[in-house]
Motif scaffolding. Structure first.
Motif, mmCIF file in Angstrom:
data_model
loop_
_atom_site.group_PDB
_atom_site.id
_atom_site.type_symbol
_atom_site.label_atom_id
_atom_site.label_comp_id
_atom_site.label_asym_id
_atom_site.label_seq_id
_atom_site.Cartn_x
_atom_site.Cartn_y
_atom_site.Cartn_z
ATOM 1 N N LEU A 1 0.825 -1.205 0.000
ATOM 2 C CA LEU A 1 0.000 0.000 0.000
ATOM 3 C C LEU A 1 0.862 1.258 0.000
ATOM 4 C CD1 LEU A 1 -2.833 1.211 0.116
ATOM 5 C CD2 LEU A 1 -2.712 1.068 2.609
ATOM 6 N N LEU A 2 1.911 1.275 0.830
ATOM 7 C CA LEU A 2 2.805 2.427 0.868
ATOM 8 C C LEU A 2 3.543 2.581 -0.452
ATOM 9 C CD1 LEU A 2 4.339 2.122 4.450
ATOM 10 C CD2 LEU A 2 2.456 3.567 3.696
ATOM 11 N N GLY A 3 3.917 1.453 -1.045
ATOM 12 C CA GLY A 3 4.613 1.512 -2.330
ATOM 13 C C GLY A 3 3.750 2.149 -3.409
ATOM 14 N N ARG A 4 2.456 1.776 -3.433
ATOM 15 C CA ARG A 4 1.572 2.371 -4.426
ATOM 16 C C ARG A 4 1.409 3.874 -4.186
ATOM 17 N NH1 ARG A 4 -1.368 -2.414 -3.507
ATOM 18 N NH2 ARG A 4 -2.848 -1.308 -2.157
ATOM 19 N N GLY A 5 1.285 4.259 -2.925
ATOM 20 C CA GLY A 5 1.187 5.679 -2.623
ATOM 21 C C GLY A 5 2.430 6.446 -3.035
ATOM 22 N N ALA A 6 3.607 5.871 -2.708
ATOM 23 C CA ALA A 6 4.858 6.533 -3.083
ATOM 24 C C ALA A 6 5.018 6.590 -4.595
ATOM 25 C CB ALA A 6 6.040 5.791 -2.448
ATOM 26 N N ALA A 7 4.571 5.526 -5.302
ATOM 27 C CA ALA A 7 4.662 5.527 -6.761
ATOM 28 C C ALA A 7 3.790 6.622 -7.359
ATOM 29 C CB ALA A 7 4.243 4.165 -7.306
ATOM 30 N N LEU A 8 2.616 6.820 -6.776
ATOM 31 C CA LEU A 8 1.747 7.885 -7.274
ATOM 32 C C LEU A 8 2.365 9.261 -7.028
ATOM 33 C CD1 LEU A 8 -0.988 8.370 -8.626
ATOM 34 C CD2 LEU A 8 -1.986 8.588 -6.350
ATOM 35 N N VAL A 9 2.982 9.437 -5.870
ATOM 36 C CA VAL A 9 3.672 10.698 -5.589
ATOM 37 C C VAL A 9 4.819 10.887 -6.579
ATOM 38 C CG1 VAL A 9 5.083 11.934 -3.905
ATOM 39 C CG2 VAL A 9 3.021 10.730 -3.166
ATOM 40 N N ALA A 10 5.556 9.808 -6.869
ATOM 41 C CA ALA A 10 6.654 9.901 -7.834
ATOM 42 C C ALA A 10 6.144 10.287 -9.214
ATOM 43 C CB ALA A 10 7.412 8.569 -7.899
ATOM 44 N N LEU A 11 5.025 9.683 -9.631
ATOM 45 C CA LEU A 11 4.432 10.039 -10.922
ATOM 46 C C LEU A 11 4.040 11.513 -10.958
ATOM 47 C CD1 LEU A 11 2.083 7.016 -11.757
ATOM 48 C CD2 LEU A 11 3.987 7.826 -13.142
ATOM 49 N N ALA A 12 3.387 11.964 -9.887
ATOM 50 C CA ALA A 12 2.946 13.351 -9.850
ATOM 51 C C ALA A 12 4.121 14.316 -9.837
ATOM 52 C CB ALA A 12 2.066 13.576 -8.615
ATOM 53 N N ALA A 13 5.138 14.024 -9.024
ATOM 54 C CA ALA A 13 6.307 14.896 -8.952
ATOM 55 C C ALA A 13 7.051 14.915 -10.281
ATOM 56 C CB ALA A 13 7.235 14.434 -7.831
ATOM 57 N N ALA A 14 7.196 13.743 -10.906
ATOM 58 C CA ALA A 14 7.900 13.677 -12.195
ATOM 59 C C ALA A 14 7.137 14.446 -13.267
ATOM 60 C CB ALA A 14 8.076 12.226 -12.613
ATOM 61 N N PHE A 15 5.810 14.309 -13.292
ATOM 62 C CA PHE A 15 5.014 15.039 -14.276
ATOM 63 C C PHE A 15 5.125 16.545 -14.069
ATOM 64 C CE2 PHE A 15 0.860 17.134 -14.983
ATOM 65 C CZ PHE A 15 0.861 17.124 -16.363
ATOM 66 N N ALA A 16 4.956 16.973 -12.817
ATOM 67 C CA ALA A 16 5.018 18.411 -12.532
ATOM 68 C C ALA A 16 6.396 18.971 -12.859
ATOM 69 C CB ALA A 16 4.668 18.662 -11.067
ATOM 70 N N LEU A 17 7.443 18.250 -12.482
ATOM 71 C CA LEU A 17 8.804 18.748 -12.694
ATOM 72 C C LEU A 17 9.153 18.787 -14.176
ATOM 73 C CD1 LEU A 17 11.341 19.632 -11.126
ATOM 74 C CD2 LEU A 17 12.128 17.277 -11.238
ATOM 75 N N SER A 18 8.901 17.687 -14.887
ATOM 76 C CA SER A 18 9.267 17.630 -16.304
ATOM 77 C C SER A 18 8.466 18.641 -17.124
ATOM 78 C CB SER A 18 9.053 16.216 -16.852
ATOM 79 O OG SER A 18 7.694 15.827 -16.752
ATOM 80 N N THR A 19 7.167 18.778 -16.805
ATOM 81 C CA THR A 19 6.337 19.722 -17.544
ATOM 82 C C THR A 19 6.781 21.157 -17.304
ATOM 83 O OG1 THR A 19 4.450 18.221 -17.409
ATOM 84 C CG2 THR A 19 3.975 20.502 -17.922
ATOM 85 N N SER A 20 7.062 21.485 -16.050
ATOM 86 C CA SER A 20 7.456 22.864 -15.732
ATOM 87 C C SER A 20 8.796 23.203 -16.354
ATOM 88 C CB SER A 20 7.505 23.058 -14.219
ATOM 89 O OG SER A 20 8.484 22.217 -13.623
#
Length: 881
Positions: free
Chosen positions: A509-528
């Motif tokens: 469960l924690l892994g899935r949560g961390a993976a979602l945070v990683a996806l969101a951070a990567a999207f926000a960072l790469s897009t910006s």
């Protein structure tokens, strides 16, 4: 019962309902705004393409074609605003004698063009002519012809006709032909041939005079005299450039069919729309590629929110079955929840999109912008909420449904090494495209053409997904007790071992949560990063076109150099530098030559390293400063004349004292690919001081202004200062940037950036705060029991902070690495989009700070929520569970 069930969920599980609805709303709003932006972009490209064409159609008439019949056919085919007949004629050349007495000189040009313009032509097609000196009525010399003949207003020029003696005409004015390429296009030439260069020598005159002057030549050499109809269409074009291109092509074909082969339509508007059509295809791919990960992320957030309540759903299904509910009834209750989530998500998402679309996308929502996001939101709600209910119903027994902990092996993707496969795909595609000199957009010289290979998008997309799956794999290692206890010591202190043991049991469960945070951070960072780099390069491209913040462009008759001191004194001008712009013959080829002061040129303009071959911009300027006769030559000229570094290059330049062309020797020291205000093909760059010395003319034609204040105010002041100078032109950076924004290299991402970056911040906040809050809410029973057993607030905080650190901290670190890699991959693959290519990634520190703040605040709110929930009485929590 459905209403009672939903009412109970809203009272007891509000976070589950509103969290899922928020995910659906984010997905729907993001997709709706994205599609609205794409639709507005298409319409804007069509409009700009139509507005940028000086003449929509140039209908070339055959020798025996009737002008009146051709005009009738054009008007019958479509709605027309203007149709004017223009005469074209080839002549042997032009001759002029200037000066008096012993100083009189005679200049004779080579072959030229003689145009006959009907009354009202300049007003009907204002982009074709720009007055420099004198009147726009009467005989007009093009700027280059005037320079070649040394002629001006009031001088006589002899027209050297075919089959007839020369005839003299008196010059009334000098004009610039900004769109000479299209004005002299080879109408009816086979496709695939390189566009022909416009003639160097052109004289324009009233149509009546043209008819009189060319009458003898028409009898002797009818093949040298032609007529065209210049047409401005009044047709209402579709918003989509592809459909507009097809429509204009059909109308042009209809005209040719009506004239039965006696005329050929030069479809300039169609050619421009063709480029816009392919530009729109590129822009659409770019918009969707930058936006699609956001939509996928919002959908993943919704599924994660629903998945965080999986245990609750199993317990609820078991309880309903114990109380006699059938499988059908349980599924209906799940469907009611899913439809409720969909309804709330659609209403909120579409409402937000409708409110933001005019400001962010520049248009209102249309049917396409509403229909597809609505269907996607409905499918997402059904998939995220109803599928877990169906899974619970398929369980074999109540006992199996009540089982909270099950033995699970490695996930399917991990057993098949999907993360490594995706990373290898990303590496292979990137290596193939980057190493092979791939450009997403190919724009051959002179005509905007786009060649798009969508497989190039696999590299960043596969890197984004594969990197996240690899992070999820690594999380399994990090969540092992021995490793995790050391990593948690800063936030959990002496309880790190116990907290690590508790978190290890929640590893998936924690892994899935961390993976979602990683996806969101990567999207926000790469897009910006990509958007910041792209927008900065659009500014650099505008500087390349305009030369500086404000540029005052004069000519030989009215140079801007003498006004330099006055221009520098304008409030808001930080610096002003002169730039010489003249013409030189390289062999028989007339090219632009620019003279600069290498020590101070970058005070007002920008030179990128990519402008020069094999040297940096600093090294290039040093080479110019090292020797007075140093000359940088464009790559095309180097290829055409087989030049090598160190060669002596002999140019013919006009001497101001003798008014004659003289041969001057330069030393070839390097290749220049781009230069501010220079054309794309052939040009030369040298020292202004040496150019002034050898030509006897120290006056610079151009003034470049660096602005520290308001560019518009500076431009207005410069225009007022130079208003008495004939033919002088003042341009500013913002105006030029807006004019070139329809080019392939300058697609305006400002609106898309606001949409993406705003939603990226919301998604990151949702991924960190909402998912963490849901996970903590699922374990509030454990925290409440710990509180009841006497756990101190500090000890309870150790568990809460440890889980927050595991989800947000690990996910954020992995997202940072993935985002930087994806941004670099995007910029590398899209180098052909940038003109010039960026030298490095640009980090938007302010926005990144906002992202970090949103993640910290949402995490703090989630932890505070869990602390408050853990303070409830044990009986209340057990009853609610």
């Amino acid at each position: 019962m459905n209403a009672t069930w939903l009412s109970g969920l809203l009272r007891r599980r509000p976070l589950r309902i509103w969290g899922s609805a928020a995910g659906v709303a984010l997905t729907v709003a993001f997709l709706a705004l994205l599609l609205a932006f794409v639709s507005a972009g298409r319409a804007n490209m069509t409009l700009r393409a139509a507005q940028s064409v000086p003449v929509d159609w140039q209908v070339l008439l055959g020798q025996n074609a009737s002008v009146s019949e051709a005009e009738k056919a054009v008007r019958a085919a479509t709605a027309v605003k203007t149709v004017l007949p223009v005469g074209y004629a080839d002549v042997k050349g032009f001759r002029a004698t200037t000066g008096t007495g012993a100083s009189a000189t005679t200049q004779t040009t080579g072959a030229g063009k003689l145009l006959g313009l009907p009354p009202g032509y300049a007003a009907a097609f204002p982009a074709e002519l720009r007055s420099l000196v004198g009147s726009t009525d009467g005989v007009l010399l093009s700027q280059q012809t005037a320079a070649n003949l040394h002629a001006g207003v009031g001088d006589s020029v002899n027209l050297l006709r075919y089959g007839a003696p020369p005839i003299a005409v008196k010059v009334a004015g000098v004009v610039d032909l900004p769109n000479a390429d299209s004005l002299f296009q080879a109408v009816g030439a086979p496709k695939g041939l390189a566009p022909q260069a416009p003639p160097d020598n052109v004289i324009l005159m009233p149509r009546a005079l043209w008819d009189s002057v060319l009458a003898p030549q028409l009898l002797a050499r009818p093949d040298t005299v032609r007529q065209q109809l210049h047409v401005r269409l009044a047709t209402v074009l579709p918003n989509d450039p592809g459909r507009a291109f097809a429509l204009v092509g059909k109308l042009a074909n209809n005209v040719e069919a009506r004239l039965a082969g006696s005329a050929v339509v030069g479809n300039t508007l169609g050619a421009k729309l063709d480029g816009a059509r392919e530009s729109a295809l590129y822009a659409e791919a770019l918009f969707l590629f930058l936006g699609l990960p956001g939509a996928l992320l919002a959908a993943a957030l919704t599924f994660n929110v629903a998945g965080a309540s999986a245990t609750q759903r199993l317990q609820e299904a078991a309880l309903l079955r114990v109380r006699g509910a059938s499988d059908t009834r349980i599924v209906r209750l799940g469907a009611a929840e899913a439809l409720s989530v969909a309804a709330v998500g659609l209403i909120v998402g579409l409402g937000v999109a409708a409110l933001l679309a005019p400001s962010l996308a520049g248009t209102s929502l249309d049917l396409t912008s509403v229909l597809w996001p609505a269907l996607t939101g409905l499918a997402l709600a059904l998939g995220a909420v109803l599928l877990p209910t169906l899974a619970a119903v398929r369980s074999s027994s109540v006992v199996a449904q009540r089982q909270a902990v099950r033995r699970t092996g490695a996930p399917l993707w991990q057993r098949f090494n999907l993360d490594f496969i995706l990373l290898m795909i990303a590496g292979a595609v990137f290596w193939r495209n980057a190493a092979g000199g791939y450009q997403l957009v190919l724009a051959p010289e002179g005509v905007a053409k786009a060649s798009i290979q969508f497989e190039a998008f696999l590299a960043p997309l596969a890197l984004w997904l594969g990197g996240t799956l690899l992070a999820l794999r690594l999380m399994r290692v990090l969540l092992q007790r021995g490793v995790l206890s050391r990593l948690l010591s800063p936030v959990s202190g002496r309880l790190s071992q116990i907290v690590a043991a508790a978190l290890e049991r929640q590893g998936p469960l924690l892994g899935r949560g961390a993976a979602l945070v990683a996806l969101a951070a990567a999207f926000a960072l790469s897009t910006s990063i990509f958007n910041a780099t792209y927008n900065d390069q659009a500014r650099v491209d505008a500087v390349l076109t305009n030369g500086a913040d404000v540029t005052v462009t004069g000519n030989a008759a009215a140079p801007a150099g003498p006004q330099l001191a006055s221009l520098k004194a304008i409030p808001g001008v930080a610096d002003a530098q002169p730039m010489t712009h003249r013409f030189a013959y390289v062999g028989a080829d007339l090219q632009d030559i620019y003279g600069i002061d290498p020590a101070h040129f970058t005070n007002v303009s920008h030179l990128a390293d990519s402008y020069f071959k094999d040297v940096t911009a600093t090294q290039a300027l040093a080479k110019l400063a090292a020797r007075p006769d140093a000359l940088f030559v464009s790559q095309e000229t180097v290829n055409d004349y087989n030049l090598s570094l160190g060669d002596a290059v002999r140019l013919r330049l006009l001497n101001a004292k003798t008014n004659q062309y003289q041969v001057v020797s330069f030393t070839f020291v390097g290749v220049v690919r781009e230069f501010p205000t220079a054309p794309k093909d052939s040009f030369l760059v040298t020292n202004a001081a040496y150019l002034a010395q050898i030509t006897g003319n120290p006056v610079a034609e151009v003034a470049l202004l660096k602005v520290s204040g308001n560019p518009q105010a500076v431009m207005s002041a410069a225009q007022a200062l130079t208003s008495t100078l004939p033919g002088i032109q003042v341009t500013d950076l913002n105006t030029v940037r807006g004019r070139i924004a329809s080019n392939l290299t300058a697609v305006n991402l400002a609106g898309l950036s606001r949409i993406e970056l705003g939603f990226a911040a919301l998604l990151l906040a949702g991924a960190t705060g909402l998912v963490l809050a849901l996970g903590l809410a699922e374990r509030r029973r454990t925290f409440t029991v710990l509180n009841a057993l006497g756990a101190k607030p500090k000890q309870l905080s150790a568990f809460l902070n440890g889980e927050a650190w595991a989800v947000v901290g690990f996910g954020g670190v992995f997202g940072l690495v993935i985002g930087l890699l994806v941004a670099q991959t995007l910029i590398k693959l899209l180098q052909g989009v940038f003109d010039p290519p960026p030298e490095a990634m640009l980090l938007p520190w302010l926005y990144l700070g906002v992202l970090l703040l949103s993640a910290v605040v949402s995490t703090a709110v989630a932890v505070a929520f869990a602390k408050r929930a853990s303070g409830q009485k044990v009986t209340e929590v057990l009853r609610a569970s």
